[in-house]
Write a protein that holds these residues in place. Structure first.
Motif, PDB file in Angstrom:
ATOM      1  N   ARG A 193     -13.853   3.562  -7.449  1.00 35.36           N
ATOM      2  CA  ARG A 193     -13.518   2.168  -7.158  1.00 35.36           C
ATOM      3  C   ARG A 193     -12.244   2.067  -6.321  1.00 35.36           C
ATOM      4  O   ARG A 193     -12.155   1.226  -5.413  1.00 35.36           O
ATOM      5  N   PHE A 194     -11.270   2.916  -6.607  1.00 39.23           N
ATOM      6  CA  PHE A 194     -10.026   2.938  -5.839  1.00 39.23           C
ATOM      7  C   PHE A 194     -10.312   3.268  -4.373  1.00 39.23           C
ATOM      8  O   PHE A 194      -9.847   2.572  -3.460  1.00 39.23           O
ATOM      9  N   LEU A 195     -11.090   4.329  -4.121  1.00 38.48           N
ATOM     10  CA  LEU A 195     -11.385   4.732  -2.747  1.00 38.48           C
ATOM     11  C   LEU A 195     -12.173   3.657  -2.009  1.00 38.48           C
ATOM     12  O   LEU A 195     -11.928   3.386  -0.826  1.00 38.48           O
ATOM     13  N   ALA A 234      -9.319  -5.864  -5.097  1.00 35.38           N
ATOM     14  CA  ALA A 234     -10.125  -4.817  -5.724  1.00 35.38           C
ATOM     15  C   ALA A 234      -9.283  -3.586  -6.021  1.00 35.38           C
ATOM     16  O   ALA A 234      -9.472  -2.934  -7.050  1.00 35.38           O
ATOM     17  N   LEU A 235      -8.328  -3.295  -5.137  1.00 28.61           N
ATOM     18  CA  LEU A 235      -7.443  -2.151  -5.369  1.00 28.61           C
ATOM     19  C   LEU A 235      -6.592  -2.369  -6.623  1.00 28.61           C
ATOM     20  O   LEU A 235      -6.493  -1.495  -7.487  1.00 28.61           O
ATOM     21  N   ARG A 236      -5.997  -3.549  -6.744  1.00 29.24           N
ATOM     22  CA  ARG A 236      -5.162  -3.846  -7.911  1.00 29.24           C
ATOM     23  C   ARG A 236      -5.971  -3.798  -9.201  1.00 29.24           C
ATOM     24  O   ARG A 236      -5.445  -3.434 -10.263  1.00 29.24           O
ATOM     25  N   ALA A 237      -7.246  -4.156  -9.126  1.00 26.17           N
ATOM     26  CA  ALA A 237      -8.086  -4.158 -10.323  1.00 26.17           C
ATOM     27  C   ALA A 237      -8.320  -2.752 -10.866  1.00 26.17           C
ATOM     28  O   ALA A 237      -8.687  -2.592 -12.032  1.00 26.17           O
ATOM     29  N   THR A 238      -8.106  -1.738 -10.031  1.00 31.96           N
ATOM     30  CA  THR A 238      -8.277  -0.359 -10.503  1.00 31.96           C
ATOM     31  C   THR A 238      -7.021   0.194 -11.160  1.00 31.96           C
ATOM     32  O   THR A 238      -7.057   1.255 -11.774  1.00 31.96           O
ATOM     33  N   ALA A 296       4.132  -4.368  -3.949  1.00 31.07           N
ATOM     34  CA  ALA A 296       4.294  -3.420  -2.843  1.00 31.07           C
ATOM     35  C   ALA A 296       3.029  -2.615  -2.566  1.00 31.07           C
ATOM     36  O   ALA A 296       2.909  -1.993  -1.504  1.00 31.07           O
ATOM     37  N   VAL A 297       2.076  -2.613  -3.508  1.00 30.36           N
ATOM     38  CA  VAL A 297       0.805  -1.916  -3.274  1.00 30.36           C
ATOM     39  C   VAL A 297       0.105  -2.491  -2.051  1.00 30.36           C
ATOM     40  O   VAL A 297      -0.514  -1.760  -1.267  1.00 30.36           O
ATOM     41  N   ALA A 298       0.226  -3.809  -1.868  1.00 33.19           N
ATOM     42  CA  ALA A 298      -0.369  -4.441  -0.680  1.00 33.19           C
ATOM     43  C   ALA A 298       0.285  -3.917   0.593  1.00 33.19           C
ATOM     44  O   ALA A 298      -0.378  -3.762   1.631  1.00 33.19           O
ATOM     45  N   GLU A 299       1.579  -3.633   0.525  1.00 33.59           N
ATOM     46  CA  GLU A 299       2.291  -3.081   1.682  1.00 33.59           C
ATOM     47  C   GLU A 299       1.752  -1.697   2.034  1.00 33.59           C
ATOM     48  O   GLU A 299       1.569  -1.366   3.209  1.00 33.59           O
ATOM     49  N   ASP A 317      -9.365   4.068 -18.453  1.00 29.15           N
ATOM     50  CA  ASP A 317     -10.161   3.586 -17.328  1.00 29.15           C
ATOM     51  C   ASP A 317      -9.335   2.856 -16.268  1.00 29.15           C
ATOM     52  O   ASP A 317      -9.875   2.088 -15.484  1.00 29.15           O
ATOM     53  N   ARG A 318      -8.020   3.049 -16.270  1.00 28.35           N
ATOM     54  CA  ARG A 318      -7.170   2.480 -15.222  1.00 28.35           C
ATOM     55  C   ARG A 318      -6.300   3.589 -14.638  1.00 28.35           C
ATOM     56  O   ARG A 318      -5.849   4.486 -15.359  1.00 28.35           O
ATOM     57  N   ILE A 319      -6.048   3.498 -13.364  1.00 31.18           N
ATOM     58  CA  ILE A 319      -5.195   4.469 -12.682  1.00 31.18           C
ATOM     59  C   ILE A 319      -3.742   4.081 -12.914  1.00 31.18           C
ATOM     60  O   ILE A 319      -3.352   2.937 -12.646  1.00 31.18           O
ATOM     61  N   VAL A 320      -2.945   5.031 -13.414  1.00 27.65           N
ATOM     62  CA  VAL A 320      -1.536   4.727 -13.672  1.00 27.65           C
ATOM     63  C   VAL A 320      -0.626   5.341 -12.605  1.00 27.65           C
ATOM     64  O   VAL A 320       0.526   4.915 -12.470  1.00 27.65           O
ATOM     65  N   SER A 321      -1.120   6.330 -11.878  1.00 25.70           N
ATOM     66  CA  SER A 321      -0.332   6.850 -10.758  1.00 25.70           C
ATOM     67  C   SER A 321      -1.235   7.578  -9.776  1.00 25.70           C
ATOM     68  O   SER A 321      -2.250   8.172 -10.156  1.00 25.70           O
ATOM     69  N   VAL A 322      -0.851   7.498  -8.507  1.00 26.91           N
ATOM     70  CA  VAL A 322      -1.486   8.269  -7.437  1.00 26.91           C
ATOM     71  C   VAL A 322      -0.362   8.857  -6.592  1.00 26.91           C
ATOM     72  O   VAL A 322       0.474   8.114  -6.064  1.00 26.91           O
TER      73      VAL A 322
END
Length: 231
Positions: free
Chosen positions: A12-14, A24-28, A46-49, A103-108
């Protein structure tokens, strides 16, 4: 964009990144998730940035070519083509380290991961394979080249084209180069292989050896084998 059986949050992130979809990115992501690229951190708004920066760098297709799990972290090797500071496009390989909880991403964490050094014709073959570029792949070979794939011969460009259309492009095969050894003018490339093909009975990862002979500026012979481990 595919690898066999990707973790759903990663998939979903990709998908969200490729679509440029901030919501959709924030929802992951978990509530305090962190994205780290080239030692710069992005949190919250800042994720949008970060996503906008991908567009500014003209990042094209996001192509995952390998997945590994290390100490609970999913490491996905990603290929992108993007515009550098000189206005030239280059292919970049990075490892994206995903940490997931409930089921959520906490870091990339995204780190550059250069490929092993290869002769130009062989590097071009690997890049064409990972770009699903049939014409580019054929351009790396002499007209009367030989490809032997799992003990079956394909002589000349027409036979190799038909083989590549079916086994490489049709299967959306990707090569993650693990090692490369030069031996008396030959280059032996070991690679993890992924793609859209029947994996029943195959090991994970699927590792193939590519034996290249390229005494000129193009490949004259390629032998592909799935070797057995020594005892």
């Amino acid at each position: 964009m595919s690898l066999f059986n990707l973790s759903p949050p990663v998939q979903r992130f990709l998908t969200a990144v490729q679509a440029g979809d901030v919501a959709a990115l924030r929802a992951t992501l978990g509530g305090d998730a962190t994205l780290i690229e080239e030692d710069r951190e992005y949190r919250g708004e800042a994720v949008a940035e970060w996503l906008a920066n991908l567009s500014l760098r003209r990042v094209g297709a996001i192509r995952p070519i390998n997945e590994a799990k290390r100490d609970g972290v999913i490491v996905l090797t990603i290929l992108t083509t993007e515009c550098n500071a000189n206005g030239q496009y280059e292919e970049i390989q990075r490892d994206w380290h995903f940490t997931i909880k409930t089921d959520r991403i906490v870091s990339v964490r995204m780190l550059r991961h250069p490929m092993p050094s290869l002769p130009p014709a062989i590097m071009a073959y690997v890049r064409a394979t990972n770009s699903f570029d049939l014409d580019g792949l054929l351009a790396t070979l002499v007209d009367d080249a030989l490809v032997n794939d799992q003990l079956r011969d394909y002589w000349g460009k027409q036979a190799i084209r038909e083989w590549a259309e079916r086994e490489i492009i049709g299967a959306r095969l990707t090569m993650y180069v693990v090692d490369a050894v030069e031996h008396y003018g030959h280059v032996i490339v070991t690679a993890n292989i992924n793609g859209e093909f029947d994996r029943r009975g195959l090991p994970d990862p699927l590792v193939l050896a590519f034996y290249f002979s390229a005494p000129v500026d193009r490949i004259v012979e390629l032998i592909i084998l799935r070797n057995q481990s020594g005892t």
